[in-house]
Design an enzyme around this catalytic site. Structure first.
Site, mmCIF file in Angstrom:
data_model
loop_
_atom_site.group_PDB
_atom_site.id
_atom_site.type_symbol
_atom_site.label_atom_id
_atom_site.label_comp_id
_atom_site.label_asym_id
_atom_site.label_seq_id
_atom_site.Cartn_x
_atom_site.Cartn_y
_atom_site.Cartn_z
ATOM 1 N N TYR A 136 0.870 -1.346 0.412
ATOM 2 C CA TYR A 136 0.261 0.191 -0.349
ATOM 3 C C TYR A 136 0.831 1.321 -0.255
ATOM 4 C CZ TYR A 136 -4.188 -2.497 1.204
ATOM 5 O OH TYR A 136 -4.873 -3.824 1.094
ATOM 6 N N LYS A 186 3.323 -15.043 2.685
ATOM 7 C CA LYS A 186 3.636 -16.325 1.673
ATOM 8 C C LYS A 186 4.949 -16.312 0.891
ATOM 9 C CE LYS A 186 1.437 -18.021 -2.081
ATOM 10 N NZ LYS A 186 0.624 -19.038 -1.587
ATOM 11 N N ASP A 218 -2.544 -17.873 2.245
ATOM 12 C CA ASP A 218 -3.819 -19.184 1.085
ATOM 13 C C ASP A 218 -4.725 -19.928 1.922
ATOM 14 O OD1 ASP A 218 -1.446 -19.983 0.620
ATOM 15 O OD2 ASP A 218 -1.173 -20.476 -1.278
ATOM 16 N N ASP A 242 -6.168 -7.166 5.387
ATOM 17 C CA ASP A 242 -7.263 -6.147 5.076
ATOM 18 C C ASP A 242 -8.248 -6.740 4.291
ATOM 19 O OD1 ASP A 242 -9.188 -4.032 4.205
ATOM 20 O OD2 ASP A 242 -7.154 -3.071 2.458
ATOM 21 N N ASP A 246 -12.113 -8.691 6.178
ATOM 22 C CA ASP A 246 -13.301 -8.724 5.627
ATOM 23 C C ASP A 246 -14.236 -9.811 5.720
ATOM 24 O OD1 ASP A 246 -13.162 -6.105 5.267
ATOM 25 O OD2 ASP A 246 -14.280 -5.805 2.916
#
Ligand SMILES: NC(=O)C1=CN([C@@H]2O[C@H](COP(=O)(O)OP(=O)(O)OC[C@H]3O[C@@H](n4cnc5c(N)ncnc54)[C@H](O)[C@@H]3O)[C@@H](O)[C@H]2O)C=CC1
Ligand SMILES: CC(C)CC(=O)C(=O)O
Ligand SMILES: [Mg+2]
Length: 352
Positions: A136, A186, A218, A242, A246
């Protein structure tokens, strides 16, 4: 105790009004609320989503209640003028690097989860999301490749001090909970994640009472719906946090339920300076209709009382009122009910 009230865009003003009503009902001595503009609302007035006036207000206050920013009418603006830059800018400017996103099923809402009730009922987790780095905030841009194609790029990176400071927050958070910390990365593919994992292991030496495990993102996304009750504290980077938060929101029933605290190193006379915001966005699809669930915003105010003002009893009072109102049936369309934003706010106020 100065609080900046920044409703922002879309449903932001609607849900903020309910959180402010709850705060005022507590009638806390010494609390001052200061209104400011942020996001598209600020851009329309000042030509910038995070104008100097708002930044000055953020610096002058002990805590910030932040609604949400984002407006489809601004999607064509240059990126630095888009509303979303306000929330990113606030986090960076104030050094709010640690985002705490609790996710717990409320009694009576188990059947509203996207998961089976018996799976959902076990959820009680805390996502500790790094908030000042990652893709970001890396170098980004558009360029033309040698064969004439457009190419967008966003650089993902973390340096070790950025990882170390969020690691300490996460280990301390885990210590205050069950002592289990899952670091999500990851590392099988990304160098950024390999450093993240290495530093997590180094910091673990300072916390012998915390059990650290590592999980690829994942797999974590899969485990979060398979057996979310197995997670306690999760620590992860900005992008993964993020997305996973959600996802966690629908495991507990609605994105309108999840609050967050964004904290840095700055201490005020009352506690840790922070910004408090729902995990959701400005929800343009329901904005202006009085349909938004204000619970995430109200619970964000409770987190503010706890972290920035040391008012644990008052925070717990708000949380208990929310739980009781929800259990008694105060639900909007997101939870299969028909109550609007103000009616849900009324139910919480009545339960205070
Ligand atoms: N912190 C912030 O200010 C954030 C801003 N955004 C921005 O918000 C705008 C909309 O983004 P979306 O991807 O649509 O995400 P969103 O979180 O705003 O909405 C996603 C879905 O959830 C629903 N929803 C969200 N909050 C709700 C609530 N309190 N009650 C009931 N339903 C609710 C919406 O109606 C929509 O269907 C974009 O401009 C985005 O960039 C997105 C996330 C965070
Ligand atoms: C606008 C985004 C940067 C914010 C977001 O989606 C979030 O913090 O959850
Ligand atoms: Mg988000």
């Amino acid at each position: 105790m100065k609080i900046a009230i920044l409703p922002g865009d879309g449903i932001g003003p609607e849900i903020m009004a309910e959180a402010v009503r709850v705060l005022r009902a507590l009638d806390l001595p010494g609390v001052e609320l200061h209104d400011g503009l942020v996001g598209a609302a600020a851009w329309r007035v000042h030509g910038h989503p995070l104008p100097p006036e708002t930044l000055a207000l953020m610096h002058a206050c002990d805590a910030i209640l932040f609604g949400a920013v984002g407006d489809p009418a601004c999607d064509g603006l240059e990126r630095h003028l888009r509303p979303e830059q306000a929330v990113l800018g606030m986090r960076k400017e104030l050094g709010l690097f640690a985002n705490l996103r609790p996710a717990k099923v409320f009694p009576g809402l188990e059947a509203h989860s996207s998961l089976r009730p018996e799976v959902a009922g076990a959820i009680d987790l805390m996502i500790v999301r790094e908030l000042n780095g990652d893709v970001y905030f890396g170098e980004k841009g558009m360029r033309t490749t040698s064969d004439g194609q457009r190419e967008g790029y966003d650089i993902m990176s973390y340096n070790e001090s950025e990882v170390r400071r969020i690691a300490h927050v996460a280990f301390r958070t885990a210590l205050g909970r069950s002592g289990r910390l899952c670091s999500v990365d990851k590392a099988n593919v990304l160098e950024t994640s390999q450093l993240w994992r290495d530093v997590m292991i180094e910091v673990a030496a300072d916390y012998p009472d915390v059990t650290l495990e590592h999980m690829y993102v994942d797999n974590a996304a899969m485990q979060l719906v398979r057996a979310p009750g197995k997670f306690d504290t999760i620590v992860t980077g900005n992008l993964f946090g993020d997305i996973l938060s959600d996802q966690a929101s629908m495991c507990v029933g609605s994105i309108g339920l999840l609050a967050s605290a964004s904290l840095g190193a700055e201490q005020t006379a009352f506690g840790t300076k922070g910004a408090y915001e729902p995990i959701h966005g400005s929800a343009p699809d329901i904005a202006g209709k009085g349909l938004a669930n204000p619970v995430a915003m109200i619970l964000s105010a409770a987190m503010m009382l706890r972290h920035s003002f040391g008012l644990e009893a008052e925070a717990a009072r708000i949380e208990a009122a929310v739980a009781s109102a929800l259990n008694a049936g105060a639900r909007g369309a997101d939870l299969g009910g028909n109550m609007g934003t103000v009616a849900i706010g009324n139910a919480v106020l009545a339960a205070l």
